[in-house]
Scaffold this motif. Structure first.
Motif, PDB file in Angstrom:
ATOM      1  N   ASP A 324       0.833  -1.214   0.000  1.00  0.00           N
ATOM      2  CA  ASP A 324       0.000   0.000   0.000  1.00  0.00           C
ATOM      3  C   ASP A 324       0.863   1.258   0.000  1.00  0.00           C
ATOM      4  O   ASP A 324       0.570   2.227  -0.712  1.00  0.00           O
ATOM      5  CB  ASP A 324      -0.920   0.012   1.228  1.00  0.00           C
ATOM      6  CG  ASP A 324      -2.038  -1.011   1.133  1.00  0.00           C
ATOM      7  OD1 ASP A 324      -2.270  -1.529   0.025  1.00  0.00           O
ATOM      8  OD2 ASP A 324      -2.667  -1.311   2.171  1.00  0.00           O
ATOM      9  N   LEU A 325       1.930   1.217   0.810  1.00  0.00           N
ATOM     10  CA  LEU A 325       2.820   2.382   0.884  1.00  0.00           C
ATOM     11  C   LEU A 325       3.527   2.605  -0.447  1.00  0.00           C
ATOM     12  O   LEU A 325       3.605   3.741  -0.937  1.00  0.00           O
ATOM     13  CB  LEU A 325       3.842   2.178   1.999  1.00  0.00           C
ATOM     14  CG  LEU A 325       4.868   3.309   2.190  1.00  0.00           C
ATOM     15  CD1 LEU A 325       4.171   4.632   2.481  1.00  0.00           C
ATOM     16  CD2 LEU A 325       5.842   2.957   3.308  1.00  0.00           C
ATOM     17  N   MET A 326       4.028   1.528  -1.058  1.00  0.00           N
ATOM     18  CA  MET A 326       4.706   1.662  -2.345  1.00  0.00           C
ATOM     19  C   MET A 326       3.756   2.174  -3.427  1.00  0.00           C
ATOM     20  O   MET A 326       4.125   3.019  -4.250  1.00  0.00           O
ATOM     21  CB  MET A 326       5.301   0.320  -2.772  1.00  0.00           C
ATOM     22  CG  MET A 326       6.548  -0.082  -2.008  1.00  0.00           C
ATOM     23  SD  MET A 326       7.295  -1.568  -2.727  1.00  0.00           S
ATOM     24  CE  MET A 326       8.829  -1.657  -1.800  1.00  0.00           C
ATOM     25  N   GLU A 327       2.537   1.656  -3.424  1.00  0.00           N
ATOM     26  CA  GLU A 327       1.552   2.123  -4.413  1.00  0.00           C
ATOM     27  C   GLU A 327       1.308   3.622  -4.258  1.00  0.00           C
ATOM     28  O   GLU A 327       1.261   4.376  -5.237  1.00  0.00           O
ATOM     29  CB  GLU A 327       0.237   1.365  -4.268  1.00  0.00           C
ATOM     30  CG  GLU A 327      -0.807   1.819  -5.280  1.00  0.00           C
ATOM     31  CD  GLU A 327      -2.208   1.323  -4.969  1.00  0.00           C
ATOM     32  OE1 GLU A 327      -3.087   1.480  -5.843  1.00  0.00           O
ATOM     33  OE2 GLU A 327      -2.427   0.801  -3.860  1.00  0.00           O
ATOM     34  N   THR A 328       1.159   4.063  -3.010  1.00  0.00           N
ATOM     35  CA  THR A 328       0.922   5.479  -2.753  1.00  0.00           C
ATOM     36  C   THR A 328       2.093   6.326  -3.230  1.00  0.00           C
ATOM     37  O   THR A 328       1.908   7.357  -3.899  1.00  0.00           O
ATOM     38  CB  THR A 328       0.689   5.719  -1.252  1.00  0.00           C
ATOM     39  OG1 THR A 328      -0.481   5.002  -0.844  1.00  0.00           O
ATOM     40  CG2 THR A 328       0.491   7.203  -0.956  1.00  0.00           C
ATOM     41  N   ILE A 329       3.318   5.881  -2.916  1.00  0.00           N
ATOM     42  CA  ILE A 329       4.495   6.657  -3.292  1.00  0.00           C
ATOM     43  C   ILE A 329       4.643   6.720  -4.810  1.00  0.00           C
ATOM     44  O   ILE A 329       4.890   7.787  -5.383  1.00  0.00           O
ATOM     45  CB  ILE A 329       5.766   6.065  -2.653  1.00  0.00           C
ATOM     46  CG1 ILE A 329       5.718   6.210  -1.128  1.00  0.00           C
ATOM     47  CG2 ILE A 329       7.015   6.767  -3.190  1.00  0.00           C
ATOM     48  CD1 ILE A 329       6.846   5.503  -0.405  1.00  0.00           C
ATOM     49  N   ILE A 330       4.488   5.581  -5.487  1.00  0.00           N
ATOM     50  CA  ILE A 330       4.605   5.569  -6.946  1.00  0.00           C
ATOM     51  C   ILE A 330       3.551   6.473  -7.574  1.00  0.00           C
ATOM     52  O   ILE A 330       3.841   7.259  -8.488  1.00  0.00           O
ATOM     53  CB  ILE A 330       4.479   4.129  -7.489  1.00  0.00           C
ATOM     54  CG1 ILE A 330       5.714   3.315  -7.110  1.00  0.00           C
ATOM     55  CG2 ILE A 330       4.311   4.132  -9.006  1.00  0.00           C
ATOM     56  CD1 ILE A 330       5.646   1.844  -7.474  1.00  0.00           C
ATOM     57  N   SER A 331       2.323   6.392  -7.089  1.00  0.00           N
ATOM     58  CA  SER A 331       1.252   7.232  -7.634  1.00  0.00           C
ATOM     59  C   SER A 331       1.540   8.712  -7.406  1.00  0.00           C
ATOM     60  O   SER A 331       1.317   9.541  -8.293  1.00  0.00           O
ATOM     61  CB  SER A 331      -0.093   6.847  -7.003  1.00  0.00           C
ATOM     62  OG  SER A 331      -0.450   5.531  -7.339  1.00  0.00           O
ATOM     63  N   LEU A 332       2.041   9.041  -6.220  1.00  0.00           N
ATOM     64  CA  LEU A 332       2.361  10.441  -5.931  1.00  0.00           C
ATOM     65  C   LEU A 332       3.537  10.926  -6.769  1.00  0.00           C
ATOM     66  O   LEU A 332       3.537  12.053  -7.268  1.00  0.00           O
ATOM     67  CB  LEU A 332       2.654  10.616  -4.443  1.00  0.00           C
ATOM     68  CG  LEU A 332       1.449  10.526  -3.508  1.00  0.00           C
ATOM     69  CD1 LEU A 332       1.896  10.543  -2.053  1.00  0.00           C
ATOM     70  CD2 LEU A 332       0.465  11.662  -3.769  1.00  0.00           C
ATOM     71  N   ASP A 373       0.010   4.857 -18.092  1.00  0.00           N
ATOM     72  CA  ASP A 373      -1.006   4.835 -17.035  1.00  0.00           C
ATOM     73  C   ASP A 373      -1.669   6.201 -16.968  1.00  0.00           C
ATOM     74  O   ASP A 373      -1.374   7.104 -17.760  1.00  0.00           O
ATOM     75  CB  ASP A 373      -0.410   4.398 -15.691  1.00  0.00           C
ATOM     76  CG  ASP A 373       0.664   5.344 -15.175  1.00  0.00           C
ATOM     77  OD1 ASP A 373       0.733   6.502 -15.639  1.00  0.00           O
ATOM     78  OD2 ASP A 373       1.440   4.926 -14.292  1.00  0.00           O
ATOM     79  N   PHE A 374      -2.568   6.364 -16.024  1.00  0.00           N
ATOM     80  CA  PHE A 374      -3.356   7.590 -15.982  1.00  0.00           C
ATOM     81  C   PHE A 374      -2.506   8.813 -15.657  1.00  0.00           C
ATOM     82  O   PHE A 374      -2.769   9.913 -16.148  1.00  0.00           O
ATOM     83  CB  PHE A 374      -4.490   7.435 -14.967  1.00  0.00           C
ATOM     84  CG  PHE A 374      -5.528   6.443 -15.396  1.00  0.00           C
ATOM     85  CD1 PHE A 374      -6.346   6.698 -16.475  1.00  0.00           C
ATOM     86  CD2 PHE A 374      -5.671   5.230 -14.726  1.00  0.00           C
ATOM     87  CE1 PHE A 374      -7.296   5.778 -16.894  1.00  0.00           C
ATOM     88  CE2 PHE A 374      -6.611   4.306 -15.128  1.00  0.00           C
ATOM     89  CZ  PHE A 374      -7.429   4.581 -16.209  1.00  0.00           C
ATOM     90  N   ASN A 375      -1.487   8.639 -14.841  1.00  0.00           N
ATOM     91  CA  ASN A 375      -0.610   9.769 -14.544  1.00  0.00           C
ATOM     92  C   ASN A 375       0.204  10.163 -15.767  1.00  0.00           C
ATOM     93  O   ASN A 375       0.416  11.351 -16.023  1.00  0.00           O
ATOM     94  CB  ASN A 375       0.311   9.420 -13.373  1.00  0.00           C
ATOM     95  CG  ASN A 375      -0.419   9.379 -12.047  1.00  0.00           C
ATOM     96  OD1 ASN A 375      -1.102  10.323 -11.690  1.00  0.00           O
ATOM     97  ND2 ASN A 375      -0.280   8.289 -11.317  1.00  0.00           N
ATOM     98  N   ASP A 376       0.687   9.161 -16.519  1.00  0.00           N
ATOM     99  CA  ASP A 376       1.404   9.453 -17.762  1.00  0.00           C
ATOM    100  C   ASP A 376       0.535  10.275 -18.706  1.00  0.00           C
ATOM    101  O   ASP A 376       1.024  11.171 -19.399  1.00  0.00           O
ATOM    102  CB  ASP A 376       1.801   8.154 -18.470  1.00  0.00           C
ATOM    103  CG  ASP A 376       2.841   7.358 -17.713  1.00  0.00           C
ATOM    104  OD1 ASP A 376       3.697   7.987 -17.058  1.00  0.00           O
ATOM    105  OD2 ASP A 376       2.803   6.120 -17.782  1.00  0.00           O
ATOM    106  N   MET A 377      -0.741   9.937 -18.731  1.00  0.00           N
ATOM    107  CA  MET A 377      -1.661  10.587 -19.656  1.00  0.00           C
ATOM    108  C   MET A 377      -1.699  12.098 -19.409  1.00  0.00           C
ATOM    109  O   MET A 377      -1.662  12.904 -20.346  1.00  0.00           O
ATOM    110  CB  MET A 377      -3.058   9.979 -19.493  1.00  0.00           C
ATOM    111  CG  MET A 377      -3.989  10.254 -20.636  1.00  0.00           C
ATOM    112  SD  MET A 377      -5.232   8.962 -20.770  1.00  0.00           S
ATOM    113  CE  MET A 377      -5.870   8.881 -19.110  1.00  0.00           C
TER     114      MET A 377
END
Length: 441
Positions: A324-332, A373-377
């Motif tokens: 969960d922490l890694m997902e949050t950090i990568i997304s941020l 992914d959505f952030n790349d977009m």
């Protein structure tokens, strides 16, 4: 009169604050309002006002929200109020539309579920001793709820915190502080036998002092370890108990000297550790140095043995927390258009070395699959606008839930505005500043 032109809105008569927000002509307008104050109604009213006054045509207005659900609700409420189809979009959908127009083809959005991807990548590294040692060390020493005595105003608050988040060592000893727990786990991890709060080998009782119980005893060496809970100035929290006429820090320092003198008197070895070392992140490094200088032999557990110990303590929840922490950090990181190197510059957290290969594997997989992914977009749409491949067509942009704005979304709005100016009207509640569903299109 503006009120007569647009009221009622959704069957409601707007109050003076809402009306001022709607009619005030500003190029940049930020409205901050709490839950239940009519923020969405105000946005509907703003759209209605722009249309009624002829300031904008329907195609001149863009309303942005952060989730599909909120965008759909907003679109329906505006249509019900005005009878017109106003473009209401998420930031991700806006980014997709821009890239589709620029490239003449819809971008390929990855179907990778980031949590599953992270779990798989961690599993691949189970046989990598260096990675597993780093992972185990992170789990052992980076406690989610870890605080010190100095983070509290009263002893009652601190005692309640320890009751709710009890520090327990790998040997299942109930420890009095997180600093002591780190020491206990360090000793255990390095194969150094210890006893926690074993009675001192000499009778120390006097009229003033009771029997002495040092924090740690190393039976193979006859050494003692004390963890003194002081800051760099030699002080303890003011709420610590003390005798009349003395401050808590004065009494604590006297106790420290009493312990030191006992060890001198009986010629026993005392190794001292301090709370301020933990604050600075040097506690275990200093302890290791002092132990080795004293001739203590280290026999570290292998990464496999360490992992087996963690598994005994419900590793599923532990790993889920790491994922969960890694997902949050990568997304941020991606939502702010940062890479691993940026993360390394921002923090010295041991999470960096764990996250870096996972992040790079994720980026490599996207590239190999020709996906984004959505952030790349959002980031790619911003670049396309800056390269003058797309020009803004809107005269008015309205942003709902502005408190969830990220740096990449801000850059997208700015790039659009730099390409062709528009007025912006933002509404948000800073008490609800969290990222909601970042996977929305």
């Amino acid at each position: 009169d503006a009120r007569s032109k647009i009221c009622p809105v959704e069957g409601k008569i707007l109050d003076n604050q809402q009306l001022r927000c709607i009619v005030k002509p500003m190029a940049n307008h930020l409205v901050i309002a709490g839950a239940g104050t009519g923020k969405t109604t105000t946005i509907v009213g703003k759209v209605k006002y722009l249309l009624k006054t002829g300031s904008c045509k329907p195609e001149d207005i863009l309303v942005l929200s952060f989730t599909n659900a909120s965008a759909t609700e907003m679109r329906e409420r505006i249509h019900k109020e005005t009878g017109l189809n106003i473009e209401v979009s998420t930031f991700h959908k806006l980014g997709m539309n821009i890239l589709t127009k620029v490239n003449g083809i819809t971008p390929k959005i990855t179907k990778i579920q980031l949590p599953s991807f992270i779990k798989t990548e961690i599993a691949k590294r189970i046989n990598d001793p260096a990675y597993m040692r780093s992972l185990c060390n992170y789990i052992i020493y980076n406690h989610k709820y870890q605080k010190s005595e100095f983070d509290f105003k009263t002893k009652q608050e601190y005692d309640e915190y320890l009751r709710m988040n009890p520090p327990v060592s790998f040997k299942n000893d109930s420890i009095k502080s997180y600093g002591e727990m780190d020491i206990a786990n360090f000793l255990y991890q390095n194969g150094i036998k210890y006893e926690y709060e074993k009675e001192y080998e000499h009778d120390t009782r006097t009229s003033e002092y009771s029997q002495y119980y040092p924090d740690f005893y190393l039976p193979e060496y006859g050494y003692y370890i004390e963890y003194f809970g002081i800051n760099e100035k030699g002080n303890v929290p003011d709420y610590f108990e003390s005798k009349p006429g003395k401050t808590a820090s004065e009494e604590y320092r006297e106790g420290m000297e009493w312990k030191r003198n006992l060890h001198k008197k009986y010629n026993t070895k005392l190794i001292e550790c301090y709370a301020y070392e933990k604050f600075k992140g040097s506690l275990l490094a200093n302890l290791e140095r002092k132990l080795k200088e004293s001739g203590v032999k280290f026999n570290p557990l292998s990464p496999e043995d360490m992992w087996n110990e963690i598994e005994k303590r419900n590793s599923k929840n532990v790993i889920n927390g790491i994922v969960d922490l890694m997902e949050t950090i990568i997304s941020l990181l991606k939502s702010n258009n940062y890479g691993v190197n940026d993360f390394m510059e921002m923090t010295k957290s041991p999470m960096v070395e764990l996250l870096a290969p996972i992040y790079e594997a994720y980026q490599f997989t996207l590239e190999q699959n020709g996906e984004i992914d959505f952030n790349d977009m959002i980031n790619m749409a911003t670049s396309a606008i800056r390269d003058w491949k797309y020009e803004n067509k809107y005269k008015y942009v309205i942003v709902d839930e502005y408190q969830d704005m990220s740096k990449s979304r801000y850059k997208l709005l700015k790039a659009l505005r730099d390409s062709s100016f528009y007025n912006i009207f933002c509404v948000g509640d800073d008490w609800q500043s969290i990222y909601r569903d970042r996977k929305s299109v």
